[in-house]
Write a protein that holds these residues in place. Structure first.
Motif, mmCIF file in Angstrom:
data_model
loop_
_atom_site.group_PDB
_atom_site.id
_atom_site.type_symbol
_atom_site.label_atom_id
_atom_site.label_comp_id
_atom_site.label_asym_id
_atom_site.label_seq_id
_atom_site.Cartn_x
_atom_site.Cartn_y
_atom_site.Cartn_z
ATOM 1 N N SER A 7 0.334 3.539 -11.388
ATOM 2 C CA SER A 7 1.512 3.635 -12.261
ATOM 3 C C SER A 7 1.097 3.944 -13.689
ATOM 4 O O SER A 7 1.726 4.774 -14.362
ATOM 5 N N VAL A 8 0.029 3.290 -14.175
ATOM 6 C CA VAL A 8 -0.416 3.552 -15.547
ATOM 7 C C VAL A 8 -0.834 5.010 -15.699
ATOM 8 O O VAL A 8 -0.455 5.689 -16.645
ATOM 9 N N VAL B 90 -9.312 9.228 -9.579
ATOM 10 C CA VAL B 90 -9.481 7.782 -9.790
ATOM 11 C C VAL B 90 -9.298 7.027 -8.482
ATOM 12 O O VAL B 90 -10.043 6.090 -8.168
ATOM 13 N N ASN B 91 -8.338 7.473 -7.675
ATOM 14 C CA ASN B 91 -8.094 6.758 -6.421
ATOM 15 C C ASN B 91 -9.256 6.918 -5.452
ATOM 16 O O ASN B 91 -9.647 5.972 -4.776
ATOM 17 N N TRP B 92 -9.809 8.123 -5.373
ATOM 18 C CA TRP B 92 -10.983 8.317 -4.505
ATOM 19 C C TRP B 92 -12.117 7.405 -4.959
ATOM 20 O O TRP B 92 -12.776 6.758 -4.139
ATOM 21 N N LEU B 93 -12.333 7.361 -6.294
ATOM 22 C CA LEU B 93 -13.397 6.499 -6.808
ATOM 23 C C LEU B 93 -13.141 5.050 -6.433
ATOM 24 O O LEU B 93 -14.047 4.325 -5.992
ATOM 25 N N MET B 94 -11.869 4.622 -6.607
ATOM 26 C CA MET B 94 -11.535 3.236 -6.270
ATOM 27 C C MET B 94 -11.827 2.936 -4.811
ATOM 28 O O MET B 94 -12.317 1.851 -4.468
ATOM 29 N N MET B 95 -11.541 3.917 -3.955
ATOM 30 C CA MET B 95 -11.769 3.678 -2.533
ATOM 31 C C MET B 95 -13.252 3.466 -2.250
ATOM 32 O O MET B 95 -13.642 2.542 -1.539
ATOM 33 N N PHE B 96 -14.096 4.326 -2.842
ATOM 34 C CA PHE B 96 -15.526 4.181 -2.574
ATOM 35 C C PHE B 96 -16.069 2.885 -3.165
ATOM 36 O O PHE B 96 -16.899 2.211 -2.548
ATOM 37 N N VAL B 97 -15.583 2.537 -4.356
ATOM 38 C CA VAL B 97 -16.020 1.275 -4.967
ATOM 39 C C VAL B 97 -15.616 0.102 -4.077
ATOM 40 O O VAL B 97 -16.391 -0.834 -3.832
ATOM 41 N N SER C 83 0.826 -1.209 0.000
ATOM 42 C CA SER C 83 0.000 0.000 0.000
ATOM 43 C C SER C 83 0.857 1.255 0.000
ATOM 44 O O SER C 83 0.367 2.338 -0.310
ATOM 45 N N LEU C 84 2.134 1.123 0.357
ATOM 46 C CA LEU C 84 3.007 2.302 0.400
ATOM 47 C C LEU C 84 3.665 2.575 -0.947
ATOM 48 O O LEU C 84 4.259 3.627 -1.158
ATOM 49 N N VAL C 85 3.568 1.602 -1.862
ATOM 50 C CA VAL C 85 4.269 1.761 -3.139
ATOM 51 C C VAL C 85 3.700 2.939 -3.933
ATOM 52 O O VAL C 85 4.442 3.678 -4.578
ATOM 53 N N GLY C 86 2.367 3.120 -3.825
ATOM 54 C CA GLY C 86 1.747 4.228 -4.536
ATOM 55 C C GLY C 86 2.367 5.564 -4.170
ATOM 56 O O GLY C 86 2.618 6.418 -5.037
ATOM 57 N N VAL C 87 2.642 5.750 -2.877
ATOM 58 C CA VAL C 87 3.240 7.003 -2.413
ATOM 59 C C VAL C 87 4.633 7.180 -2.997
ATOM 60 O O VAL C 87 5.007 8.265 -3.455
ATOM 61 N N VAL C 88 5.390 6.083 -2.994
ATOM 62 C CA VAL C 88 6.765 6.181 -3.520
ATOM 63 C C VAL C 88 6.731 6.563 -4.992
ATOM 64 O O VAL C 88 7.557 7.357 -5.460
ATOM 65 N N THR D 128 -4.498 -3.878 -3.292
ATOM 66 C CA THR D 128 -3.267 -3.074 -3.338
ATOM 67 C C THR D 128 -2.574 -3.237 -4.681
ATOM 68 O O THR D 128 -2.028 -2.268 -5.221
ATOM 69 N N LEU D 129 -2.577 -4.448 -5.223
ATOM 70 C CA LEU D 129 -1.937 -4.662 -6.533
ATOM 71 C C LEU D 129 -2.659 -3.851 -7.605
ATOM 72 O O LEU D 129 -2.021 -3.218 -8.455
ATOM 73 N N VAL D 130 -3.988 -3.837 -7.541
ATOM 74 C CA VAL D 130 -4.747 -3.033 -8.504
ATOM 75 C C VAL D 130 -4.394 -1.559 -8.333
ATOM 76 O O VAL D 130 -4.200 -0.830 -9.311
#
Lengths: 432, 384
Positions: free
Chosen positions: A352-353, A370-377, A161-166, A344-346
């Motif tokens: 990254s894309v 997109v990330n906010w949407l993913m969280m709610f989904v 989950s931390l990879v996104g931040v990096v 987390t992989l998604v």
């Protein structure tokens, strides 16, 4: 700030004293806070008698623990039993090395802070497992085994989950290269003012925090020490100061998890007033010490904001504990492997894309939305899945008087005598 | 922790895994000193990993000989000892004992007494279900609901204190009626409490019933089929959660229940979730019954004129009330003296405990407390 020998010594001493004081007092503060906040949520008053508003309660608890007898059963494996609390506690203290409380209050030199933190946090398992094995008690053994399985499982989504931040730091970093240094990550969030990574990676924070709960064995993931099932899990046979070491270590773990979340997602020490240029422009006084008054004021404000965020996150720990029931062991593992790791992989893939594909001025906007949407989904789907399981179907509940067994009496042959007069008492039969 | 070998099935202590490893089953003594066995129940669990293969309840750690005490007390004095059997629903136990003696003597209590019994019994049912739901959630790891439940329960205990002088062991029922008439203003205080409790009932429903973790833990856990429930003699909310429509207030109506219609709560899940739901909705039903009882409350005397030393005619009788946990029956044999020759308590918890080993088999270690809590045992009544 001047980088001479005197400065380095002062830096070292101040930082060391600060960290040790923080670890030692954090547990005391948190125990008091936990009892008070939970009492508030549960319609109670909490500790009240020692000190104003019961503030000395947890201090006196520590004194009590220090004075307690160190009980151990005959069958314990003495070496392992005695070593376990230290093995548990040592990585907790060491992990503080990596944390930047302010630009000054940090060792600063660790460029691989994130890796160090993850590595140290997974060392705790050894202590827990040693405690479970060395106690030679069945409850402890089950607790230790559960704990090992749980901590290893949640280590993976926590890291992922931390990879996104990096990856975000590679866009925002000062040299265009991603960094895993905590200081660099904070600086990346200061490039555009107030661009904390929670705004771009809320899903990352949610998953990190969930895994943090599991890592620190807090409710609803407190299976290793599930009171109602395993008495106290791997802590069952411990008492006195050895028990307190585990306790201290757990609260230290909570502090670290919250601190890392602050650094990675909440902009670290940034906040209103934490602006070095502003203070340097307004305070010119320099009493001739190692660094100026402006530096001092700035660093104090920075540490203040850092601690405010950390304690806010720790209060959420308490809030969650007083709200949720506990998961079962197999459901816990299912949740880690079947839900958290795929999501987390998604998240990594999508982030990254998007970072590569979307042109520059819109990159952060698109990624964030997109990330906010993913969280709610994610939250919505999870709730649906659980409630739509075959067992979750709401059966009809009958609220009509029915006559299934066929012997409901009719009102007439079993009615009360009319009126309210007292019936006559039968004459008691004399004793034999 | 030496296991009691006589209670453990030795036939398959060893088993072979898929790879040919010989794994040993672990015997775990859960209780009598354990946070979630609701008192002093001891469960000898045989564990294969975390899966329970066998479960043997060992009881008797809270045995006080209540049935023997009853034989050595006069009929009036015996009522007080019924409080200690199922210590979470003393009013219901007292009603059962007093009702049995009345049946033996052929007394019919005055209508006002019947209605006061109905009101206090339903109040007691609410307190018992509150404790059951609260501690069940505590077993599942949620700390807060139990405190909310006990907060609401305090209100009823205070009302009992105003009624009988004691919060817990009320000693309020008498053969032929009740001890005191309702104090001045008691009914309006009860009305206030009911209004407040309806609100907190909604809170319970919103906060607990819809909780995903709670649903995950309880749905499908400890399933009892209707046939099983009947075969094991299970009664009360547990049977009604399995679809067995058996409620003594309806099927063998006694006292004021002959005039106040009860709508039994039936669910067809048969699992721990269903039992929780039945208890929750029975509280709502109890609120309705109390309201109806208050509106119909007649005037008149509260007790027949019975002497202190009762000498019922020779004979035997069985009288049962629908307690909060099931059929609470009293079997009395009188030899014509002022002491009962034999007083047998048919305790619902004791009978419901029989099905526990059956339910545990094949479940995970974490489900042991989830099942045990949903059965809602009171060890004071199991051991008596």
């Amino acid at each position: 700030m001047p980088q001479n020998l005197g400065f380095l010594i002062v830096h070292f001493v101040v930082t060391l004293v600060f960290f040790i004081a923080l670890v030692a007092t954090n547990a005391v503060i948190m125990v008091y806070l936990e009892r008070k906040v939970m009492a508030y949520m549960q319609d109670r008053v909490g500790p009240l008698h020692y000190g104003p508003q019961g503030m000395l309660q947890s201090t006196l608890d520590v004194v009590k623990l220090l004075l307690k007898e160190d009980i151990r059963s005959q069958l314990t494996d003495n070496a392992i039993f005695s070593l376990a609390p230290m093995v548990f506690f040592a990585p907790v203290i060491t992990a503080f090395v990596a944390l930047p409380f302010s630009p000054f209050m940090t060792t600063g030199a660790i460029g691989t802070a994130l890796i160090l933190y993850v590595a140290l946090s997974s060392l705790d398992i050894i202590g827990v497992f040693m405690a479970g094995w060395g106690s030679n008690s069945k409850y402890s053994l089950i607790g230790g085994l559960r704990s090992a399985a749980q901590m290893i499982s949640y280590e993976l989504p926590l890291m992922l989950s931390l990879v996104g931040v990096v990856m975000l730091t590679s866009i925002l970093g000062h040299n265009g290269v991603g960094s895993i240094s905590f200081s660099d990550i904070i600086n990346a969030q200061l490039q555009t003012p107030w661009l904390w990574f929670i705004l771009i990676q809320p899903l990352g924070l949610l998953i990190y925090y969930t895994c943090g709960l599991a890592e620190t064995n807090r409710a609803p993931f407190d299976l290793p020490e599930a009171e109602s099932e395993l008495v106290a899990g791997y802590l069952t046979e411990y008492s006195g100061m050895r028990w307190a070491m585990f306790f201290l270590g757990e609260y230290g773990n909570m502090l670290i998890v919250s601190s890392v979340a602050t650094v990675l997602f909440l902009g670290g020490w940034s906040g209103p007033g934490a602006d070095l240029q502003f203070w340097q422009a307004h305070i010119s006084a320099n009493p001739g010490g190692i660094f100026s008054v402006a530096d001092l004021v700035f660093n104090l404000i920075a540490v203040f904001w850092f601690l405010v965020k950390v304690y806010a996150l720790q209060v959420v720990f308490i809030w969650v504990r007083s709200t949720l029931p506990r998961l079962r062991a197999d459901q816990l593992m299912q949740y880690a492997w079947l839900i958290l790791i795929p999501i987390t992989l998604v998240n990594i893939l999508v982030t990254s894309v998007l970072l590569l594909a979307v042109p520059q001025p819109y990159t952060l906007w698109v990624t964030g939305i997109v990330n906010w949407l993913m969280m709610f989904v994610y939250i919505f789907t999870l709730t649906r899945i659980i409630q739509a399981s075959p067992a979750g179907k709401k059966p009809v509940w009958v609220n009509e008087p029915t006559n299934a067994l066929g012997f409901m009496p009719s009102k007439t042959d079993n009615a009360l005598p009319a009126g309210s007069e007292t019936p006559k008492l039968q004459s008691p039969t004399p004793a034999r | 922790m030496t296991p009691n070998m006589s209670t453990v099935d030795q036939s398959h202590t060893y088993s072979e895994g898929a790879e040919g490893f010989r794994t040993e089953e672990m015997i775990l003594n859960m209780g009598p000193q354990h946070p979630s066995t609701h008192g002093v129940l001891r469960l000898v669990l045989q564990l294969e990993g975390e899966t329970v293969t066998h479960c043997t309840p060992v009881i008797g750690y809270l045995h006080r000989g209540i049935e023997k005490i009853l034989e050595n007390r006069t009929y009036m004095a015996g009522i007080r000892y019924m409080d200690n059997a199922d210590y979470l629903s003393p009013m219901l136990n007292e009603t059962a004992y007093a009702g049995a003696v009345e049946q033996l003597m052929g007394i019919e209590p005055p209508r006002r007494a019947q209605y006061i019994r109905l009101i206090t019994n339903e109040m007691q049912r609410i307190t018992s279900h509150l404790v059951a739901v609260g501690t069940y959630l505590l077993d599942l790891g949620a700390f807060t609901p139990v405190l909310y439940a006990f907060r609401d329960r305090e209100g009823i205990l205070d009302l009992f204190e105003q009624l009988g002088g004691s919060r817990f062991n009320v000693n309020y029922m008498r053969v032929g009626g009740v001890l005191h008439d309702l104090p001045k203003g008691w009914l309006s205080r009860l009305e206030t409490w009911l209004d407040a409790f309806e609100k907190s009932w909604q809170e319970f429903d919103v906060l607990i019933t819809g909780n995903e973790i709670f649903m995950k833990r309880t749905q499908g856990t400890g399933y009892i089929s209707p046939e099983q429930a009947v075969a094991y003699g299970v009664t009360g909310p547990i049977a009604r959660a399995s679809g067995v429509n058996y409620d003594l207030r309806v099927n063998n109506a006694y006292g004021a229940y002959r005039e106040v219609a009860v709508r039994p709560v039936i669910r067809y899940d048969g699992d721990a979730f269903g039992r929780y739901m039945v208890r929750l909705y029975e509280m709502k039903e109890s609120i309705r019954l109390i309201r109806e009882g208050m509106s119909k409350l007649p005037g008149g005397p509260i007790c027949t004129r019975t002497p202190i030393e009762l000498r019922p005619p020779r004979g035997e009788t069985y009288f049962a009330v629908e307690s909060s946990k099931g059929e609470q029956g009293i079997y009395l044999i009188s030899d014509g003296s002022e002491y009962p020759y034999r007083a047998k308590i048919r305790g619902p918890s004791f009978v419901n405990l029989q099905i526990v080993p059956e339910l545990m088999r094949g479940h995970k270690m974490g489900d042991v407390v989830a099942i045990l809590g949903s059965i809602d045992l009171v060890l004071g009544e199991v051991d008596r």
